[in-house]
Design an enzyme around this catalytic site. Sequence first.
Site, short mmCIF file in Angstrom:
data_model
loop_
_atom_site.label_atom_id
_atom_site.label_comp_id
_atom_site.label_asym_id
_atom_site.label_seq_id
_atom_site.Cartn_x
_atom_site.Cartn_y
_atom_site.Cartn_z
CG ASP A 100 9.39 -2.11 -13.81
OD1 ASP A 100 9.58 -0.94 -13.30
OD2 ASP A 100 8.57 -2.91 -13.33
CE LYS A 104 9.48 0.55 -5.03
NZ LYS A 104 9.23 -0.78 -6.14
CE1 TYR A 141 4.61 -7.09 -7.63
CE2 TYR A 141 5.61 -4.86 -7.02
CZ TYR A 141 4.59 -5.87 -6.99
OH TYR A 141 3.33 -5.08 -6.26
C1 LIG Z 1 7.98 -1.13 -6.65
C2 LIG Z 1 8.27 -1.62 -8.01
C3 LIG Z 1 6.80 -1.71 -8.93
C4 LIG Z 1 5.21 -1.11 -8.42
O1 LIG Z 1 5.60 0.18 -7.92
P1 LIG Z 1 4.19 0.59 -6.91
O2 LIG Z 1 4.44 1.80 -6.85
O3 LIG Z 1 4.41 -0.36 -5.64
O4 LIG Z 1 2.90 0.19 -7.41
C5 LIG Z 1 6.79 -1.93 -10.32
N1 LIG Z 1 8.09 -2.46 -10.74
C6 LIG Z 1 9.15 -2.53 -10.07
C7 LIG Z 1 10.50 -2.91 -10.79
C8 LIG Z 1 9.10 -2.17 -8.71
O5 LIG Z 1 10.25 -2.39 -8.00
#
Ligand SMILES: *Cc1c(COP(=O)(O)O)cnc(C)c1O
Length: 424
Positions: free
Chosen positions: A236, A264, A142
């Site tokens: 990511d 995060k 994701y």
């Molecule tokens: C949470 C997450 C996102 C998206 O971040 P948001 O602040 O919710 O837009 C993107 N990549 C990874 C791996 C994530 O866990």
Amino acid sequence: MTLSTKLYDEASRLFPGGVNSPVRAWRNVQGRPLFIMRASGATVVDVDGRSYRDFVGSWGAAITGHAHPAVVSAVHRAASNGLGYGAPTLSEITLARMIVEAMPSIERIRMVNSGTEATMSAIRVARAYTGRPKILKFAGCYHGHSDGLLARAGSGTLTFGMPDSAGVPEAIASHTLVATYNSDEAAAYLHAYGNEIAAVIVEPIAANMGVVPPRDGFLQGLRETTRAAGTLLIFDEVISGFRVGRGGAQAMLGVQPDLTCLGKIIGGGLPVGAFGGRADVMDLLAPLGPVYQAGTLSGNPVTMAAGTATLSLLDERAYNRLDKMGAWLASALADAILRAGIPGCVQRVGSMFTIFFGIDAPASLAAVQRADHEAFRRFFFGMLDRGFYLPPSPFEASFLSLAHSDEDLEAFVAAVRDTLRIMQ
Ligand SMILES: *Cc1c(COP(=O)(O)O)cnc(C)c1O
């Protein structure tokens, strides 16, 4: 009728599905969400006054525990100087320095307001740098909810069995290639279409289909094949950054991406994102270069202060503690599952873990999707009854924080044993 139930009815009239982010609605466990009133350390308290030991940790952001005094006082101090000015501040430099020191692959960084913005912007700059239209991602990873990244995404999209989102034009989706995590498919795609692929984006440690570690050589292989194809490699690390260690997955696994996305933890619990990497790529961004990217509230001083205070608490001792807790817990949970005779497994990296029911050692989305939903649902509510708040989906990671005590973990394992016994 609980107050949470009443609030959910009210929220459902205001928000689609009653929530502002889909996984929160508890649809995957066929339940109704708790409304949280406050949290402190490893405890969350719902609006009905019930306390739970928390293993969601604001989806990983709360690595120091909720409302850590050092973070809260940094936020107070920053807020008392004004909540934001739309102008440069020292606080941006302070946080950026910490990040760049921890992750040497990041020569230049830009702060944004969410992980979604970070990945979306990293891809834009990668496309500009390479002059190529396509991207390649992995099923089950994701990367936020921007159009091109919603092909076979994990997290909420997996929870709802919507591999693609409605509202994404085919013309955009057609530029996204999707490969199997932990397979050689990406190499084959790069071989066939390499000169059209701007970037490969990957969660170096997948955590949005539950925790799925990369197999040995997977990321190294991506590094080599992307380099050979002139394709940028984007890690990511929105979850893994500052979670699995100060240098993220890239330091842990010894693979340097061209660009990194963060979020995060670096916001200390406030909305945040960042992307950065090679200077020759990042310097294409406006105002230096032709790639437009902007944010009214980006680099917000209160967020920067929360992030800085959080990263300041994450020294080597902190990561040793987190890793030790994770290792102890994963082995105790694996033992409990084995003794209960219920098919399942535990996958863990550092202080994040997932219990999968009905499957063993899943390494890809297809494997994860064979998990036993009903078993998870019963497990989830069994744990909730015993005072443990877990992610309400079989496809999410659970997170430990520095606020968890040995006693919290022992109580967790005891509750798991109890719950598994009832599930038999
Ligand atoms: C949470 C997450 C996102 C998206 O971040 P948001 O602040 O919710 O837009 C993107 N990549 C990874 C791996 C994530 O866990």
